[in-house]
Write a protein that holds these residues in place. Structure first.
Motif, short mmCIF file in Angstrom:
data_model
loop_
_atom_site.label_atom_id
_atom_site.label_comp_id
_atom_site.label_asym_id
_atom_site.label_seq_id
_atom_site.Cartn_x
_atom_site.Cartn_y
_atom_site.Cartn_z
N LEU A 191 79.66 -82.25 -22.13
CA LEU A 191 80.05 -83.22 -21.10
C LEU A 191 79.61 -84.63 -21.48
CD1 LEU A 191 79.33 -81.17 -17.86
CD2 LEU A 191 81.55 -81.76 -18.82
N ARG A 192 78.43 -84.76 -22.06
CA ARG A 192 77.99 -86.08 -22.51
C ARG A 192 78.94 -86.63 -23.57
NH1 ARG A 192 71.86 -85.57 -24.23
NH2 ARG A 192 72.26 -87.74 -24.83
N ALA A 193 79.38 -85.78 -24.49
CA ALA A 193 80.31 -86.22 -25.52
C ALA A 193 81.66 -86.59 -24.92
CB ALA A 193 80.48 -85.12 -26.56
N ILE A 194 82.10 -85.83 -23.92
CA ILE A 194 83.39 -86.12 -23.28
C ILE A 194 83.36 -87.44 -22.55
CG2 ILE A 194 84.93 -85.37 -21.41
CD1 ILE A 194 84.42 -82.48 -22.28
N PHE A 195 82.28 -87.71 -21.83
CA PHE A 195 82.19 -88.95 -21.06
C PHE A 195 82.08 -90.19 -21.95
CE2 PHE A 195 80.56 -86.19 -17.47
CZ PHE A 195 81.72 -86.34 -16.71
N ARG A 196 81.75 -89.98 -23.22
CA ARG A 196 81.69 -91.11 -24.14
C ARG A 196 83.06 -91.49 -24.69
NH1 ARG A 196 77.28 -88.34 -26.95
NH2 ARG A 196 75.27 -88.95 -26.05
N LEU A 197 84.05 -90.63 -24.49
CA LEU A 197 85.39 -90.92 -25.00
C LEU A 197 85.99 -92.13 -24.29
CD1 LEU A 197 86.75 -87.26 -25.28
CD2 LEU A 197 85.96 -88.74 -27.13
N PRO A 198 86.82 -92.89 -24.98
CA PRO A 198 87.23 -94.20 -24.44
C PRO A 198 88.25 -94.14 -23.31
CG PRO A 198 88.27 -93.77 -26.58
CD PRO A 198 87.28 -92.68 -26.36
N THR A 199 89.10 -93.11 -23.23
CA THR A 199 90.15 -93.09 -22.22
C THR A 199 90.09 -91.80 -21.40
OG1 THR A 199 91.77 -92.01 -23.67
CG2 THR A 199 91.64 -94.43 -23.76
N ASN A 200 90.69 -91.89 -20.20
CA ASN A 200 90.74 -90.71 -19.33
C ASN A 200 91.60 -89.62 -19.95
OD1 ASN A 200 89.08 -91.61 -17.26
ND2 ASN A 200 90.75 -92.65 -16.19
N ASP A 201 92.69 -90.00 -20.61
CA ASP A 201 93.55 -89.00 -21.24
C ASP A 201 92.79 -88.21 -22.30
OD1 ASP A 201 95.68 -89.67 -19.68
OD2 ASP A 201 96.63 -90.97 -21.16
N ALA A 202 91.99 -88.92 -23.09
CA ALA A 202 91.21 -88.26 -24.14
C ALA A 202 90.16 -87.33 -23.51
CB ALA A 202 90.53 -89.29 -25.02
N ARG A 203 89.56 -87.78 -22.41
CA ARG A 203 88.56 -86.95 -21.74
C ARG A 203 89.19 -85.68 -21.18
NH1 ARG A 203 87.15 -92.04 -18.86
NH2 ARG A 203 85.68 -93.16 -20.20
N LEU A 204 90.34 -85.83 -20.52
CA LEU A 204 91.02 -84.68 -19.93
C LEU A 204 91.48 -83.70 -21.00
CD1 LEU A 204 93.11 -86.39 -17.11
CD2 LEU A 204 91.12 -84.91 -16.82
N PHE A 252 88.38 -81.96 -22.40
CA PHE A 252 87.83 -81.02 -21.42
C PHE A 252 88.75 -79.81 -21.27
CE2 PHE A 252 87.18 -79.42 -17.09
CZ PHE A 252 85.81 -79.17 -17.14
N GLY A 253 90.06 -80.00 -21.45
CA GLY A 253 91.02 -78.90 -21.34
C GLY A 253 90.76 -77.80 -22.35
N THR A 254 90.17 -78.16 -23.50
CA THR A 254 89.86 -77.14 -24.51
C THR A 254 88.71 -76.24 -24.06
OG1 THR A 254 88.29 -78.55 -25.72
CG2 THR A 254 90.62 -78.70 -26.34
N CYS A 255 87.95 -76.68 -23.06
CA CYS A 255 86.81 -75.89 -22.56
C CYS A 255 87.12 -75.20 -21.23
CB CYS A 255 85.61 -76.80 -22.33
SG CYS A 255 85.05 -77.70 -23.77
N SER A 256 88.20 -75.61 -20.57
CA SER A 256 88.43 -75.14 -19.20
C SER A 256 88.61 -73.63 -19.13
CB SER A 256 89.65 -75.85 -18.61
OG SER A 256 90.80 -75.62 -19.40
N SER A 257 89.32 -73.04 -20.10
CA SER A 257 89.51 -71.59 -20.10
C SER A 257 88.18 -70.86 -20.20
CB SER A 257 90.42 -71.17 -21.26
OG SER A 257 91.69 -71.75 -21.14
#
Length: 315
Positions: free
Chosen positions: A225-238, A241-246
């Motif tokens: 989650l820390r790595a995801i929140f460092r990403l520059p855009t919401n699209d990149a974050r989503l 995160f989608g790769t982990c949702s399953s």
């Protein structure tokens, strides 16, 4: 065959599974959702294994671990459901003493394997997101194989004392097990001896294995989650995160029924017996049924491959 609960014996040859205490008249109706969930679990997990094996693009650590999870789910549900359904449909509740201890051992072993696989899947997601350039060098095929063997051996070794401890107790009371399968505590409670060793060992192993696995999962996802929140855009974050949702959905599907089953068995003394039994069955039924559905619905590669198999090709 006598169903008397006053039978006295020292060296039992068999136990009698009672099913769902208090709901014996409804066994036929209860068997319908049980059978449906088991059918979905078998078909879904076999499909997952087949798709991963047949599709070269899925020959990656994430999908190898998914295959391990699917195979474990198949064995976990098959360890209990055929006997449960024979009890519901044919009133075939008698189970040999050794077969009962064997079933007990495999239930706990495959549950421990599933917990371990979920842990290593979290590690795979951690490396893929937090250190993607080294993912292919860290999780090589030999490493994945060694991790899989370690998960299996850990479960086999930690669960081995359960049947041996249960075997050594003298049984001189009822031979009726108020359950649909040979659940550990339900069996050893029939012993006419102090079963503290079995009880404390079971409790210790549950806390040790589940505690280690959950702690590792929490630490992995904290870094993810820390790595995801460092990403520059919401699209990149989503997208990331989608790769982990399953995987997160599968974790919840496994640990929530398991937690309820554990807490009601150990501390829910005011909970009706039939609720204990139904919750314990959900623990061995719901995750094997939901896991292939979750991954099939949320993983593009698996979904596309499945649709390619199911959709007729017109020429």
């Amino acid at each position: 065959m006598s169903h008397s609960n006053t039978t006295h014996f020292t060296n039992p040859s068999a136990f009698i599974l009672q099913g769902v205490p208090g709901l014996e008249a409804a066994h036929g109706w209860i068997s319908i959702p049980f059978c449906a969930m088991y059918a979905v679990a078998v078909l879904g997990n076999i499909t997952i294994v087949f798709i991963v094996k047949a599709e070269p693009s899925l020959h990656e650590p994430m999908y190898y671990f998914l295959c391990m999870l699917a195979i474990t789910d198949l064995f976990l549900s098959t360890t209990t459901l055929p006997k449960t359904l024979s009890l519901f449909w044919f009133n075939s509740g008698e189970i040999d003493f050794n077969a009962c201890l064997t079933q007990m051992y495999f239930i706990h072993s495959f549950s421990a394997m599933e917990s371990g696989i979920l842990m290593v899947m979290a590690f795979d997601r951690y490396v893929a997101i937090c250190d993607p350039l080294r993912h292919s060098t860290i999780l090589t095929n030999p490493v994945v194989l060694k991790i899989g063997l370690a998960v299996v051996l850990r479960a086999v070794m930690f669960m081995l004392p359960h049947p041996f401890l249960a075997r050594k107790w003298p049984y001189c009371g009822s031979n009726l097990i108020p359950h649909t399968h040979c659940e550990h505590i339900a069996v050893v409670k029939l012993a006419c001896a102090d079963i503290s060793v079995s009880s404390y060992y079971s409790l210790s192993v549950a806390f040790l294995l589940t505690g280690v696995d959950l702690s590792f999962i929490v630490v992995s996802y904290t870094h993810i989650l820390r790595a995801i929140f460092r990403l520059p855009t919401n699209d990149a974050r989503l997208k990331t995160f989608g790769t982990c949702s399953s995987h997160l959905c599968v974790i919840l599907a496994f640990y929530i029924p398991g937690l309820f089953s554990f807490l009601t068995q150990r501390f829910g003394h005011s909970v009706p017996q039939h609720s204990h039994v139904l919750i314990a069955n959900m623990y061995v039924l719901v995750p094997p049924m939901l896991n292939p559905i979750i991954y099939g619905a949320r993983t593009t590669q698996i979904r596309d491959r499945l649709m390619g198999i199911l959709t007729p090709k017109w020429t």
